[in-house]
Design an enzyme around this catalytic site. Structure first.
Site, PDB file in Angstrom:
ATOM      1  N   LYS A   1     -63.230   4.800 -84.184  1.00 22.00           N
ATOM      2  CA  LYS A   1     -62.742   3.910 -85.254  1.00 22.00           C
ATOM      3  C   LYS A   1     -63.044   2.456 -84.926  1.00 22.00           C
ATOM      4  CE  LYS A   1     -58.196   4.049 -86.194  1.00 22.00           C
ATOM      5  NZ  LYS A   1     -57.547   2.733 -86.047  1.00 22.00           N
ATOM      6  N   SER A  24     -54.668  -7.929 -76.689  1.00 24.53           N
ATOM      7  CA  SER A  24     -55.075  -7.364 -77.971  1.00 24.53           C
ATOM      8  C   SER A  24     -56.564  -7.559 -78.210  1.00 24.53           C
ATOM      9  CB  SER A  24     -54.289  -8.016 -79.119  1.00 24.53           C
ATOM     10  OG  SER A  24     -54.920  -7.735 -80.348  1.00 24.53           O
ATOM     11  N   ASP A  31     -53.294   3.484 -77.578  1.00 24.74           N
ATOM     12  CA  ASP A  31     -53.079   4.349 -78.749  1.00 24.74           C
ATOM     13  C   ASP A  31     -52.734   5.783 -78.354  1.00 24.74           C
ATOM     14  OD1 ASP A  31     -53.600   2.249 -80.463  1.00 24.74           O
ATOM     15  OD2 ASP A  31     -55.733   2.723 -80.643  1.00 24.74           O
ATOM     16  N   ARG A  84     -51.102   8.682 -85.874  1.00 27.11           N
ATOM     17  CA  ARG A  84     -50.985   9.205 -84.507  1.00 27.11           C
ATOM     18  C   ARG A  84     -49.620   9.853 -84.257  1.00 27.11           C
ATOM     19  NH1 ARG A  84     -55.886   7.466 -82.936  1.00 27.11           N
ATOM     20  NH2 ARG A  84     -56.373   5.264 -83.223  1.00 27.11           N
TER      21      ARG A  84
HETATM   22  C1  S3P Z   1     -58.111  -1.856 -81.653  1.00 28.35           C
HETATM   23  C2  S3P Z   1     -57.291  -2.482 -80.781  1.00 28.35           C
HETATM   24  C3  S3P Z   1     -55.934  -2.017 -80.466  1.00 28.35           C
HETATM   25  C4  S3P Z   1     -55.712  -0.579 -80.914  1.00 28.35           C
HETATM   26  C5  S3P Z   1     -56.243  -0.339 -82.295  1.00 28.35           C
HETATM   27  C6  S3P Z   1     -57.729  -0.620 -82.344  1.00 28.35           C
HETATM   28  C7  S3P Z   1     -59.445  -2.436 -81.919  1.00 28.35           C
HETATM   29  O1  S3P Z   1     -55.007  -2.833 -81.136  1.00 28.35           O
HETATM   30  O2  S3P Z   1     -54.345  -0.258 -80.870  1.00 28.35           O
HETATM   31  O3  S3P Z   1     -56.003   0.991 -82.712  1.00 28.35           O
HETATM   32  O4  S3P Z   1     -60.304  -1.757 -82.515  1.00 28.35           O
HETATM   33  O5  S3P Z   1     -59.673  -3.591 -81.526  1.00 28.35           O
HETATM   34  P1  S3P Z   1     -54.493  -4.237 -80.501  1.00 28.35           P
HETATM   35  O6  S3P Z   1     -55.606  -5.200 -80.551  1.00 28.35           O
HETATM   36  O7  S3P Z   1     -53.364  -4.642 -81.410  1.00 28.35           O
HETATM   37  O8  S3P Z   1     -54.033  -3.887 -79.127  1.00 28.35           O
END
Ligand code: S3P
Length: 435
Positions: free
Chosen positions: A19, A165, A317, A392
């Site tokens: 994703k 993040s 996740d 999830r």
């Molecule tokens: C993601 C980063 C994560 C993850 C999300 C996908 C991404 O979130 O939980 O499902 O693709 O950059 P955070 O940036 O809030 O940690």
């Protein structure tokens, strides 16, 4: 949907595309000059929203066949003002990365999402982008819906991430593409690096160094992004669901093909191995700049462990599905450093704790921790769980239902289509029972 106690999973499966990489491939493709061919794109609802948004901004996005897409980009700063509100549905990644991308366009756009996304914090992205000169109009609390206007000239900034993040990092990097000079992001804890890898793949200059204060990324602004083909590997976050189910159900022998094993994403597999999982890596290779391997998974007796808190960004996740494994393991599993779980598609910390307790599992929820007392076998199950618009949570409790004494029901299976279309059909093909 109800998951019924099942026997082992047998067979071979390729779970849908990653994703995170899918969102990024579409967005970088929209900013690149030329034709970006994408194979293995996740055709889940979240990513389809991003495809629609890129179209609304003027990129040509063509669906050629299963997983196969072509994007004709408009160049950095070349996207146009959308006629209507951009609706990102359930997708936090789509919305937050789009804010960074929109920062570099001197246009105004309006963004919204579903009830879950409208509750999630956008301030973490707005704050650095405002420093770069972007203007936002939002209600108190900085949640969607909101309006964003990019300035004529963006200011490059140096930004230290206050939360680990990848979405915030990526939003700043996407904005930095349109800023003159160098945009610097410092991450005290390394998070998934798909943006950096893809930016380099598209010809941008991102220098990455590890220092005492963490990982330092320096992006040289205003590159010419050159379209490049992207092969999206199988999503390790999706692979974790059949993997844990196979470990928990007796008699399993499952092969998961081509799973992305980026070292900033593979924490759940390292943790399961420490718990005693029989997971063998086969045929490790590199595909489109990402390490991938086939995983052969057999039923295992798992032991509870203490999961190192510093591993959290590499498996953020996967805590819901890990908690299901912990519930069936022998002994106590301690998980710490989980504050970010409270701001995902739902408050996953309380959702997991409540759901497990309803299934007869002894669990202790802390401010940012979860302790699960494993029963060393099949937990009681026999509960109905609220999915809270969270894919999830839905898939985790369905897996628990397969491995429990009594069926487990989720009140809404629709959110699963955001990230793992075909989940139940694929699992049934391996021997799982749902009704
Ligand atoms: C993601 C980063 C994560 C993850 C999300 C996908 C991404 O979130 O939980 O499902 O693709 O950059 P955070 O940036 O809030 O940690």
């Amino acid at each position: 949907m109800t998951a019924l106690p099942s026997d082992g999973l047998k067979g071979s499966l390729k779970v849908p595309g990653d994703k995170s990489i899918s969102h990024r491939a579409l967005m970088f493709g929209a900013l690149a000059v030329g034709e970006t061919k994408i194979e293995g794109l996740l055709e889940g609802e979240d990513v389809l929203r991003t495809a629609a948004a890129m179209r609304a901004l003027g990129a040509e996005v063509i669906h050629e066949g299963p997983g196969c897409w072509r994007v004709f980009g408009r160049g950095i700063g070349g996207l146009g003002e959308p006629d209507d509100i951009l609706d990102f549905g359930n997708a936090g990644t789509g919305a937050r990365l789009a804010l960074g991308l929109l920062a570099g366009q001197p246009i105004t756009a309006f963004l919204t999402g579903d009830a879950s996304l409208r509750r999630r914090p956008m301030g973490r992205v707005m704050e650095p982008l405002e420093r770069m000169g972007v203007r936002f109009v939002s209600r108190e609390g900085g949640c969607l819906p909101l309006a964003v206007t990019g300035p004529e000239t963006l200011l490059p900034i140096e930004y230290r991430l206050p939360v680990p993040s990848a979405q915030v990092k990526s939003a700043v990097l996407l904005a930095g593409l349109a800023a003159p000079g160098e945009t610097v992001v410092i991450e005290p804890e390394a998070t998934r690096d798909h943006s950096e890898r893809l930016l380099q793949h598209f010809g941008a200059n991102v220098a990455v160094t590890d220092g005492e204060d963490g990982r330092r990324l320096v992006l040289t602004g205003q590159p010419e992004l050159q379209a490049a083909p992207v092969m999206v590997p199988a999503d390790p976050s999706s692979a974790a669901f059949p993997a844990v189910a196979a470990l928990l159900l007796p008699g399993s022998d499952l092969r998961l093909q081509g799973v992305c094993l980026n070292p900033l994403r593979d924490g759940v597999f390292r943790t399961l191995l420490e718990m005693g999982a029989d997971i063998a890596e086969e045929n490790r290779r590199v595909e489109a700049g990402e390490p991938v391997a086939d995983l052969r998974i057999k039923s295992s007796s798992l032991q509870g462990i203490e999961v190192p808190a510093e591993r959290a960004p590499s498996m953020i996740d996967e805590y819901p599905i890990l908690a299901m494994a912990a519930a069936c393991a022998k002994g106590r599993t301690v998980m710490r450093g989980l504050a970010e779980l409270r701001v995902k598609e739902s408050d996953r910390l309380s959702g997991v704790a409540r759901g497990l307790a309803a299934c007869g599992v002894v669990v202790e929820e802390g401010e940012d921790s979860l302790i699960v007392e494993g029963c060393g076998g099949r937990p009681r199950g026999g509960a109905t769980i609220a999915a809270e618009l969270d894919h999830r949570i839905a898939m985790s409790f369905l897996v628990l239902g397969l491995a429990s004494e009594q069926p487990v029901t989720i009140d809404d299976a629709a959110p699963i289509a955001t990230s793992f279309p075909g989940f139940t059909e694929l699992m049934c093909g391996l021997g799982a029972h749902f009704s």
